[in-house]
Design a protein around this motif. Structure first.
Motif, PDB file in Angstrom:
ATOM      1  N   MET A  18       0.968  -1.134   0.055  1.00  0.00           N
ATOM      2  CA  MET A  18       0.134   0.053   0.026  1.00  0.00           C
ATOM      3  C   MET A  18       0.810   1.429   0.156  1.00  0.00           C
ATOM      4  O   MET A  18       0.674   2.159  -0.782  1.00  0.00           O
ATOM      5  CB  MET A  18      -1.076  -0.156   1.189  1.00  0.00           C
ATOM      6  CG  MET A  18      -2.048   1.013   1.172  1.00  0.00           C
ATOM      7  SD  MET A  18      -3.351   0.511   0.183  1.00  0.00           S
ATOM      8  CE  MET A  18      -4.405   2.209   0.480  1.00  0.00           C
ATOM      9  N   ALA A  19       1.692   1.317   0.869  1.00  0.00           N
ATOM     10  CA  ALA A  19       2.710   2.523   1.027  1.00  0.00           C
ATOM     11  C   ALA A  19       3.518   2.416  -0.216  1.00  0.00           C
ATOM     12  O   ALA A  19       3.907   3.576  -0.777  1.00  0.00           O
ATOM     13  CB  ALA A  19       3.737   2.249   1.962  1.00  0.00           C
TER      14      ALA A  19
ATOM     15  N   GLU B 236       1.047   4.054  -3.058  1.00  0.00           N
ATOM     16  CA  GLU B 236       1.008   5.242  -2.991  1.00  0.00           C
ATOM     17  C   GLU B 236       2.114   6.329  -3.227  1.00  0.00           C
ATOM     18  O   GLU B 236       2.169   7.116  -3.791  1.00  0.00           O
ATOM     19  CB  GLU B 236       0.565   5.562  -1.397  1.00  0.00           C
ATOM     20  CG  GLU B 236      -0.797   4.985  -0.722  1.00  0.00           C
ATOM     21  CD  GLU B 236      -1.781   5.930  -0.664  1.00  0.00           C
ATOM     22  OE1 GLU B 236      -1.602   7.045  -1.323  1.00  0.00           O
ATOM     23  OE2 GLU B 236      -2.832   5.624  -0.062  1.00  0.00           O
ATOM     24  N   TYR B 237       3.432   5.702  -2.967  1.00  0.00           N
ATOM     25  CA  TYR B 237       4.496   6.582  -3.228  1.00  0.00           C
ATOM     26  C   TYR B 237       4.563   6.458  -4.824  1.00  0.00           C
ATOM     27  O   TYR B 237       4.963   7.924  -5.241  1.00  0.00           O
ATOM     28  CB  TYR B 237       5.846   5.749  -2.893  1.00  0.00           C
ATOM     29  CG  TYR B 237       7.085   6.289  -3.274  1.00  0.00           C
ATOM     30  CD1 TYR B 237       7.493   7.554  -2.875  1.00  0.00           C
ATOM     31  CD2 TYR B 237       7.821   5.581  -4.029  1.00  0.00           C
ATOM     32  CE1 TYR B 237       8.804   8.052  -3.216  1.00  0.00           C
ATOM     33  CE2 TYR B 237       9.086   6.097  -4.620  1.00  0.00           C
ATOM     34  CZ  TYR B 237       9.454   7.376  -4.138  1.00  0.00           C
ATOM     35  OH  TYR B 237      10.470   7.889  -4.501  1.00  0.00           O
TER      36      TYR B 237
ATOM     37  N   GLU C 147       2.509   9.127  -5.943  1.00  0.00           N
ATOM     38  CA  GLU C 147       2.857  10.546  -5.742  1.00  0.00           C
ATOM     39  C   GLU C 147       4.281  11.019  -6.627  1.00  0.00           C
ATOM     40  O   GLU C 147       4.140  12.176  -7.082  1.00  0.00           O
ATOM     41  CB  GLU C 147       3.264  10.880  -4.201  1.00  0.00           C
ATOM     42  CG  GLU C 147       1.986  10.862  -3.385  1.00  0.00           C
ATOM     43  CD  GLU C 147       2.170  11.380  -2.033  1.00  0.00           C
ATOM     44  OE1 GLU C 147       1.395  12.322  -1.770  1.00  0.00           O
ATOM     45  OE2 GLU C 147       3.137  11.058  -1.367  1.00  0.00           O
TER      46      GLU C 147
ATOM     47  N   ALA D 103     -10.942  14.230  -2.625  1.00  0.00           N
ATOM     48  CA  ALA D 103     -10.689  13.509  -1.529  1.00  0.00           C
ATOM     49  C   ALA D 103     -11.571  12.335  -1.206  1.00  0.00           C
ATOM     50  O   ALA D 103     -11.239  11.188  -0.399  1.00  0.00           O
ATOM     51  CB  ALA D 103     -10.594  14.485  -0.331  1.00  0.00           C
ATOM     52  N   LYS D 104     -12.859  12.508  -1.346  1.00  0.00           N
ATOM     53  CA  LYS D 104     -14.020  11.635  -1.005  1.00  0.00           C
ATOM     54  C   LYS D 104     -13.882  10.465  -1.881  1.00  0.00           C
ATOM     55  O   LYS D 104     -13.858   9.109  -1.449  1.00  0.00           O
ATOM     56  CB  LYS D 104     -15.149  12.179  -1.238  1.00  0.00           C
ATOM     57  CG  LYS D 104     -15.561  13.224  -0.108  1.00  0.00           C
ATOM     58  CD  LYS D 104     -17.048  13.831  -0.054  1.00  0.00           C
ATOM     59  CE  LYS D 104     -17.412  14.257   0.993  1.00  0.00           C
ATOM     60  NZ  LYS D 104     -17.343  15.827   1.142  1.00  0.00           N
TER      61      LYS D 104
ATOM     62  N   LYS E  55     -10.976   9.373  -3.433  1.00  0.00           N
ATOM     63  CA  LYS E  55      -9.675   8.721  -3.034  1.00  0.00           C
ATOM     64  C   LYS E  55      -9.964   8.032  -1.750  1.00  0.00           C
ATOM     65  O   LYS E  55      -9.363   6.786  -1.600  1.00  0.00           O
ATOM     66  CB  LYS E  55      -8.575   9.644  -2.763  1.00  0.00           C
ATOM     67  CG  LYS E  55      -8.029  10.300  -4.076  1.00  0.00           C
ATOM     68  CD  LYS E  55      -6.736  10.845  -3.926  1.00  0.00           C
ATOM     69  CE  LYS E  55      -6.951  12.300  -3.980  1.00  0.00           C
ATOM     70  NZ  LYS E  55      -5.680  12.902  -3.669  1.00  0.00           N
ATOM     71  N   ALA E  56     -10.706   8.523  -1.025  1.00  0.00           N
ATOM     72  CA  ALA E  56     -10.801   7.638   0.493  1.00  0.00           C
ATOM     73  C   ALA E  56     -11.689   6.302   0.130  1.00  0.00           C
ATOM     74  O   ALA E  56     -11.336   5.315   0.763  1.00  0.00           O
ATOM     75  CB  ALA E  56     -11.623   8.735   1.188  1.00  0.00           C
ATOM     76  N   LYS E  57     -12.595   6.428  -0.841  1.00  0.00           N
ATOM     77  CA  LYS E  57     -13.258   5.229  -1.109  1.00  0.00           C
ATOM     78  C   LYS E  57     -12.464   4.198  -1.819  1.00  0.00           C
ATOM     79  O   LYS E  57     -12.544   3.118  -1.577  1.00  0.00           O
ATOM     80  CB  LYS E  57     -14.601   5.475  -1.790  1.00  0.00           C
ATOM     81  CG  LYS E  57     -15.730   6.263  -1.425  1.00  0.00           C
ATOM     82  CD  LYS E  57     -16.515   5.496  -0.299  1.00  0.00           C
ATOM     83  CE  LYS E  57     -17.552   6.105   0.137  1.00  0.00           C
ATOM     84  NZ  LYS E  57     -18.516   5.431   1.242  1.00  0.00           N
TER      85      LYS E  57
ATOM     86  N   ARG F  81      -9.280   3.878  -1.358  1.00  0.00           N
ATOM     87  CA  ARG F  81      -8.380   3.272  -0.175  1.00  0.00           C
ATOM     88  C   ARG F  81      -9.320   2.443   0.890  1.00  0.00           C
ATOM     89  O   ARG F  81      -8.436   1.404   1.206  1.00  0.00           O
ATOM     90  CB  ARG F  81      -7.683   4.431   0.515  1.00  0.00           C
ATOM     91  CG  ARG F  81      -6.796   5.274   0.034  1.00  0.00           C
ATOM     92  CD  ARG F  81      -6.061   6.199   0.816  1.00  0.00           C
ATOM     93  NE  ARG F  81      -5.141   6.838   0.234  1.00  0.00           N
ATOM     94  CZ  ARG F  81      -5.162   8.256  -0.148  1.00  0.00           C
ATOM     95  NH1 ARG F  81      -6.137   9.041   0.434  1.00  0.00           N
ATOM     96  NH2 ARG F  81      -4.236   9.025  -0.821  1.00  0.00           N
ATOM     97  N   GLN F  82     -10.506   2.687   0.910  1.00  0.00           N
ATOM     98  CA  GLN F  82     -11.303   1.601   1.648  1.00  0.00           C
ATOM     99  C   GLN F  82     -11.245   0.198   0.869  1.00  0.00           C
ATOM    100  O   GLN F  82     -11.163  -0.661   1.612  1.00  0.00           O
ATOM    101  CB  GLN F  82     -12.696   2.318   1.801  1.00  0.00           C
ATOM    102  CG  GLN F  82     -13.601   1.209   2.729  1.00  0.00           C
ATOM    103  CD  GLN F  82     -15.125   1.851   2.832  1.00  0.00           C
ATOM    104  OE1 GLN F  82     -15.207   2.971   2.847  1.00  0.00           O
ATOM    105  NE2 GLN F  82     -16.039   0.909   3.163  1.00  0.00           N
TER     106      GLN F  82
ATOM    107  N   GLU G 188      -8.041  -1.457   1.221  1.00  0.00           N
ATOM    108  CA  GLU G 188      -7.805  -2.043   2.617  1.00  0.00           C
ATOM    109  C   GLU G 188      -8.688  -3.234   3.208  1.00  0.00           C
ATOM    110  O   GLU G 188      -8.347  -3.981   3.664  1.00  0.00           O
ATOM    111  CB  GLU G 188      -8.054  -0.803   3.732  1.00  0.00           C
ATOM    112  CG  GLU G 188      -6.872   0.214   3.607  1.00  0.00           C
ATOM    113  CD  GLU G 188      -5.501  -0.141   4.062  1.00  0.00           C
ATOM    114  OE1 GLU G 188      -5.382  -1.474   4.665  1.00  0.00           O
ATOM    115  OE2 GLU G 188      -4.744   0.464   3.896  1.00  0.00           O
TER     116      GLU G 188
ATOM    117  N   PHE H   5     -19.954  -3.542  -1.124  1.00  0.00           N
ATOM    118  CA  PHE H   5     -19.394  -2.092  -1.172  1.00  0.00           C
ATOM    119  C   PHE H   5     -19.363  -1.565  -2.570  1.00  0.00           C
ATOM    120  O   PHE H   5     -19.873  -0.528  -2.724  1.00  0.00           O
ATOM    121  CB  PHE H   5     -17.947  -2.152  -0.560  1.00  0.00           C
ATOM    122  CG  PHE H   5     -17.311  -0.944  -0.571  1.00  0.00           C
ATOM    123  CD1 PHE H   5     -17.856   0.433   0.035  1.00  0.00           C
ATOM    124  CD2 PHE H   5     -16.098  -0.663  -1.013  1.00  0.00           C
ATOM    125  CE1 PHE H   5     -17.206   1.540   0.043  1.00  0.00           C
ATOM    126  CE2 PHE H   5     -15.446   0.276  -1.347  1.00  0.00           C
ATOM    127  CZ  PHE H   5     -15.808   1.605  -0.803  1.00  0.00           C
TER     128      PHE H   5
END
Lengths: 215, 215
Positions: free
Chosen positions: B70-71, B74-75, B78, B90-91, B93-95, B97-98, B101, B148
């Motif tokens: 995951m790290a 993400e790296y 970026e 942001a919302k 991206k959050a979903k 990531r959910q 995970e 989901f």
């Protein structure tokens, strides 16, 4: 108050998010979800629409809802960046995420309530065997983290500033102590623990301080 | 070539990162780490300095090294943002990531090689019990993900663009099929799987295509 957190006082994943909310001084409504009572309140139809995995925590922000503590903390850090929890340039943020994941995917999933219940029911193991399973996984994970942080830590996991890594570490050490593990074996981790537990945001987020904690 | 990936062909966490590298058209040197041969090559002193948890994958970028898939993803997103894997606001991206995970911390840790070996040695369980353990966890995780994604998916996990979520899903479904699970029970997930497996980046990253895959 725009934010609501569905939380269980002793859930380490909920604890992580509570620290983030307190650290960023975000007001929120606490909605307790008791993982043991009433057949597990996470299993109700209403809650499982919010969280299809039937776990805590879930954060709602107005009409937006989100679960998975890592995703929630990343979201809070994007939506309300000050003070920042994923600090620094891309490389530094990557190392912070690595530390978070050493706990988030490396330790916690192996010792959560659902998994321990399944171990007991599938393999008829007793409390002693269950404890050994938890302790072994937590020890190997914390040892890997202690070693990884040796080139990064200061007062906290990354130098002298709070980062997301501290939000994952402190609840994991709280869990370790519930299993009577001696966390002073991990010199850096236990020093960071001491430093964090003096801070207001960590104090307010502590399991004992939650409305659903037993008196 | 600035990037090196320490990988094991069948490791689903390595597979995720390989897809990211291929999708972003990043050239890299593949360094095989055999998890079973020679007492587990991840346990050598040299490797465990790079990766204190003694796992694959590890990515190096010049003199920088990083683990936890995951790290790493993400790296990469970026450092080399085009094409973006965590897409949207942001919302959104959050979903994403959910979804990542739900697999990264929700399924994979319970069925990786180290954990299965420990189950067998601690509790003397047989192959049948081991398979049941894996299948139960994978099924409940995939069911939560299928539910989901019902409000998000299109050709892929999030609409009609590849996102990081697809990089976690496809290796998990590959694992499920190794355990002879019928993934067509998950209609959206199996449709997304078919769509992804036609793309060049997913084909190149597939376990069978790696230099350390058995002939």
């Amino acid at each position: 108050v725009d934010f609501k957190l569905y939380s269980y006082y002793r859930s380490s994943c909920s604890y992580r998010v509570r620290i983030a909310l307190e650290y960023k001084k975000i007001q929120y409504t606490y909605i307790p979800i008791h993982l043991l009572q009433n057949g597990g309140e996470q299993n109700t139809e209403g809650y499982s629409k919010l969280n299809t995995k039937k776990e805590v925590p879930t954060l709602t922000h107005q009409d937006f809802h989100l679960s998975q503590s890592m995703a929630i903390i990343e979201y809070l850090d994007e939506a309300l960046p000050k003070p920042q929890l994923f600090l620094g340039d891309a490389k530094q943020k990557a190392k912070i995420r690595q530390a978070c994941e050493l706990i988030n995917s490396g330790i916690q999933p192996l010792q959560n309530l659902r998994v321990l219940n399944k171990l007991a029911s599938d393999f008829k193991i007793d409390e002693l065997q269950k404890t050994k399973w938890v302790v072994d996984h937590v020890q190997s994970g914390l040892a890997a983290l202690e070693s990884f942080l040796s080139s990064h830590s200061g007062q906290f996991c990354f130098g002298d500033s709070i980062t997301a890594a501290d939000l994952f570490l402190i609840p994991q050490l709280y869990n370790a102590e519930r299993y009577k593990m001696d966390i002073t074996l991990y010199k850096q981790l236990s020093k960071i623990n001491k430093n964090c537990l003096q801070l207001e945001s960590f104090i307010k987020a502590h399991p004992d301080q939650q409305p659903d904690a037993p008196k």
